[in-house]
Design an enzyme around this catalytic site. Structure first.
Site, PDB file in Angstrom:
ATOM      1  N   GLN B  93     -68.253  10.445 -14.565  1.00 37.76           N
ATOM      2  CA  GLN B  93     -68.199   9.746 -13.283  1.00 37.76           C
ATOM      3  C   GLN B  93     -66.886   9.988 -12.548  1.00 37.76           C
ATOM      4  OE1 GLN B  93     -69.033   5.639 -14.355  1.00 37.76           O
ATOM      5  NE2 GLN B  93     -70.975   6.192 -15.303  1.00 37.76           N
ATOM      6  N   HIS B 156     -66.807   4.501 -15.363  1.00 39.53           N
ATOM      7  CA  HIS B 156     -66.436   3.180 -14.847  1.00 39.53           C
ATOM      8  C   HIS B 156     -65.046   3.184 -14.221  1.00 39.53           C
ATOM      9  CE1 HIS B 156     -69.459   1.087 -17.811  1.00 39.53           C
ATOM     10  NE2 HIS B 156     -69.971   2.134 -17.202  1.00 39.53           N
ATOM     11  N   GLU B 251     -74.534  -7.231 -10.068  1.00 39.48           N
ATOM     12  CA  GLU B 251     -74.147  -8.483  -9.422  1.00 39.48           C
ATOM     13  C   GLU B 251     -73.639  -8.292  -8.002  1.00 39.48           C
ATOM     14  OE1 GLU B 251     -71.021 -10.027 -11.910  1.00 39.48           O
ATOM     15  OE2 GLU B 251     -72.407 -10.659 -13.493  1.00 39.48           O
ATOM     16  N   TYR B 261     -64.140 -13.065 -13.462  1.00 31.17           N
ATOM     17  CA  TYR B 261     -65.582 -12.884 -13.253  1.00 31.17           C
ATOM     18  C   TYR B 261     -66.342 -12.628 -14.552  1.00 31.17           C
ATOM     19  CZ  TYR B 261     -64.599 -13.605  -8.424  1.00 31.17           C
ATOM     20  OH  TYR B 261     -64.205 -14.215  -7.260  1.00 31.17           O
ATOM     21  N   TYR B 272     -78.781  -1.956 -23.336  1.00 31.56           N
ATOM     22  CA  TYR B 272     -79.650  -0.847 -22.950  1.00 31.56           C
ATOM     23  C   TYR B 272     -80.658  -0.490 -24.031  1.00 31.56           C
ATOM     24  CZ  TYR B 272     -77.602   0.214 -18.462  1.00 31.56           C
ATOM     25  OH  TYR B 272     -77.221   0.148 -17.144  1.00 31.56           O
TER      26      TYR B 272
END
Lengths: 379, 379
Positions: B93, B156, B251, B261, B272
C-alpha cells in the site's frame, strides 16, 4: 438444465464477470465466492415471469407462484402450470403472491396461497386460502381469510406467511399504500399488521387484542408498512421480518405480540421527493427496528440458515433485496446485527424470494420478466 | 476527451449498461441518475495507473498522484509527469499517496505530498513534504515531517491530509499493519493517530498531549487503524474521517482533540478468517464511531458537498469505497447518519479518491490499472 447467462455471447459473458466481482464460471454454474463460504449458483430453471413465492416439496419438486396468477410445479427442468388457482387481480403489486406448505404437509398435503382477491372493478383484498395438489391441478381449494376492508390501490399487500412453532400461521398485511395513511395505527383494520391465524384462517387463541373492543382478534402486531420477508426461528421462536419503509427506511424487525412498530407515525425513512424525514425517528411507546437497512434494500423474501450446509452461515438471516439487487447475509448476536455481507450483488438482478430447502440449500427467485429459480451450492 | 467505456465494443457497452442500474449513455458522458440529483459522469482523462490523491488547481488543472511514484499534471486531455518528486517505496500500500494544496496556494504555491519514505531495504516511514510547481518539475522540495518509527510492513499508512480552519494541517497515520497490534494505543508512537501540524510540519500549538511526558506533541487523536478519508467542515470545523476496520468494521468517525477511538481494543469488525469479534464492541473510555459501514466499504477519499452545485446533496459527505466499488452519499443530521445512498455502484470499479473542486463539482479517481479522473456534472 439451462443457464440464462450461458445463452449470452462470449463477450457478454466476459463483461458480466467483469461486473460481478467474485463471480466466475465453473462447469455447472457460476462460482460465487463470499467472505466465508465458496459457493456455486446453479440455475434450476429459467423462463419464469416475475415469480413471487417459492415452496420446496419434500420430494425435491418446487412450487413457484408468478405474480400474474400462475402456480408452477417445477420438476428439474420441467415446468407444469397448475390449474384451479384462485382468480387474482394482477395490477401493480397485486397478483398471486406467497406459497407455503403446511408444517405437516407430508401427512395432509395442504398448500397455502396468498393473493389479491378482486372485490369489484377497482378494489381488492388480501386473501389467503389453501388446497391440495392433485396431479396438475389444485383440489379442495378454500378461501380461509380475507382482510376486513377492500382497497383500490394495488400496492403494499404484505402477503408473506410463516408458521409459528405452535402450529399457528403468521400472515403479513401491508398498509395498502393509500392516501389514508394511518390505517396501520388502527386495531380495527387489518392493514399494516402481522396476523396470527389458525391453520383454517381463524384468529388464533391467545392473540394480544382478543376480546378488546374495537380491535380485530387476528392482529398480533401492528404499525407496519409492508412486510415482505418473514421467518420464525425453529429453536427460539423469534419472529424476524424485513419491511419496506419509505426511502431509506427499510427495516429488520423482531416481532413481539401486541407491539406497535410505529408506521406511519415513526420511521427512519425519507420522503421520495423532498428527502424530508417522515414523522418522528423514535417514540417510546413504539418499537423501533433492530436494524435500519442503509442504503435502500427494498426487502423481499427472508430465509434463516438453520442447517449446516454452509457452516459459516449457520444462524444467519438471508434477506433478499429488489431494488438493491442483492441478498444480505445478516449476522445476529443477542438479537443485534453485528455484521452484514452482500451476496449475489447485481448477479441475477432483483431478488424476490430466498428460502432454505429441506435439503439445507438456499434457493433464490429473481424478479425479472425472464426470471429463474436458483440454488446456491457449497463447494 | 477519451472515455474508456467507449473503447469497448458495442456489446460490451450494452452489457455494462445492463449491470449499472441507472446508468445510460449520453452525448458527452454517462448518465447517472440518483435519488435526488440527475448527473452525468464525464471522464476528464484516462490512462492513470492506480492514482491515489487528487488536488484541483485554481486554474482548473489537476494534480494526481499515482501510487507507484508519479505526480501528474492533467490539463484537459493532456497529462504531464512532474519531475522532482521524492523517492518512494511503492510496495503493497506504500508509494506516493496524498496531495493537497496550501489554503493560500494562490499566494504561496505550496503543494503538500505524503508518501512512504524508504528507510532501508525493508523499512519505511510515512513522510510529508512540500514543494512548488515550476513548469513540469517540483522546486524547493522539503521534507516537513516523518513518523517517529520505521516499519517493515507496507500497509496501513493512513496518509490523508486536510487543513483545519485555523490553518493547521491534519495528517492521518495508519497503524502500519504489523504483528505489533497495539501501537495506536501508545501516545509515544505516531502510528494509528491523527496528527495536527503547522504548515511547516511541527506540532501545532494547543495539541491535547503537548507537554505530557511520554506523549508525542503532534498527536490530536489516537486509537485509529487506517484513516483513508478526511474532511474539515468549512463552517462548523467538524473533522469527519472514514476509517478501515477489520472486516465489517469500517467506520465514520467525528474526530475530537485527545479522544481515543479504540483500535485495536474496541472494534465492531470481525476477523477475516474466523468471523469472530475483535476485542470489545464498546468501552466507555473510548469514542465509538458515528456510523459503522455495513457491508464492508473499504473507505478511500472523503468529500463534503459544501456548495450548491448539487442542491439536494448540500452538506452531505461523499465517501469513496475501494472493495465496495461505490461512493456512499452520507446524509447527516445533528452529527448522526440519517440516510445513505449508493452512487456509481460498480460503475468505474474501485473508488480511490473523491474531492469537491473549487468549481463545486465532485471529482472521482478510480483505483485500477487503467484508471481515470471523472467529474460528476449536474444535468
Amino acid at each position: 438444465m439451462s443457464h440464462s447467462y450461458r445463452q449470452c455471447s462470449g463477450v457478454m459473458f466476459a463483461s458480466l464477470l467483469l461486473f460481478s466481482g467474485a463471480l466466475q464460471a465453473s462447469g455447472s454454474g457460476q462460482e460465487v465466492n463470499t467472505e466465508y463460504e465458496d459457493t456455486t449458483l446453479v440455475e434450476i430453471t429459467g423462463g419464469l415471469e416475475h415469480p413471487w413465492g417459492l415452496a420446496i416439496l419434500p420430494d425435491g419438486r418446487y412450487l413457484v407462484t408468478e405474480r400474474k396468477g400462475r402456480l408452477l410445479l417445477v420438476d428439474g427442468g420441467d415446468t407444469t402450470t397448475i390449474s384451479g388457482t384462485p382468480e387474482v387481480k394482477a395490477v401493480n403489486q397485486g397478483g398471486l403472491l406467497d406459497v407455503v406448505l403446511h408444517p405437516e404437509y407430508e401427512d395432509n398435503g395442504w398448500i397455502y396461497l396468498t393473493y389479491s382477491k378482486p372485490e369489484n372493478a377497482d378494489d381488492t383484498r388480501l386473501a389467503m386460502g389453501r388446497a391440495r395438489l392433485d396431479g396438475d391441478r389444485l383440489s379442495e381449494w378454500e378461501v380461509l381469510f380475507e382482510q376486513d376492508r377492500a382497497s383500490s390501490a394495488g400496492r403494499h399487500y404484505g402477503a408473506r406467511m410463516a408458521w409459528m412453532n405452535d402450529g399457528t400461521l403468521l400472515l403479513t398485511v401491508g398498509d395498502r399504500g393509500e392516501d389514508e395513511k394511518n390505517r396501520p395505527q388502527h386495531l380495527d383494520d387489518h392493514a399494516g399488521s402481522v396476523l396470527r391465524l389458525t391453520a383454517t384462517g381463524a384468529a388464533a387463541e391467545g392473540n394480544p387484542f382478543a376480546g378488546q373492543e374495537g380491535a380485530l382478534p387476528e392482529i398480533y402486531s401492528y404499525g407496519h408498512r409492508n412486510i415482505q420477508g418473514i421467518i420464525v426461528h425453529p429453536d427460539t421462536g423469534e419472529i424476524w421480518v424485513t419491511e419496506h419503509g419509505p426511502r431509506g427506511g427499510d427495516e429488520l424487525n423482531l416481532i413481539e405480540a401486541g407491539n406497535n412498530y410505529g408506521w406511519p407515525e415513526v420511521s427512519l425513512g425519507r420522503d421520495y421527493r423532498s428527502e424530508e424525514q417522515f414523522g418522528e425517528r423514535s417514540n417510546g411507546d413504539m418499537t423501533g427496528p433492530v436494524y435500519e437497512f442503509l442504503p435502500t434494500l427494498a426487502p423481499s423474501g427472508l430465509a434463516l440458515v438453520s442447517g449446516d450446509t454452509y457452516p459459516a452461515w449457520q444462524g444467519n438471516l438471508l434477506a433478499g433485496g429488489l431494488r438493491a439487487e442483492r441478498v444480505l447475509r445478516v449476522v445476529l448476536e443477542e438479537q443485534e446485527v453485528v455484521h452484514l455481507e452482500e451476496l449475489l450483488l447485481k448477479t441475477v438482478g432483483r431478488i424476490r424470494d430466498v428460502r432454505e430447502g429441506p435439503d439445507g440449500h438456499i434457493y433464490v427467485l429473481n424478479d425479472e420478466e425472464d426470471a429463474g429459480l436458483f440454488r446456491l451450492e457449497p463447494r
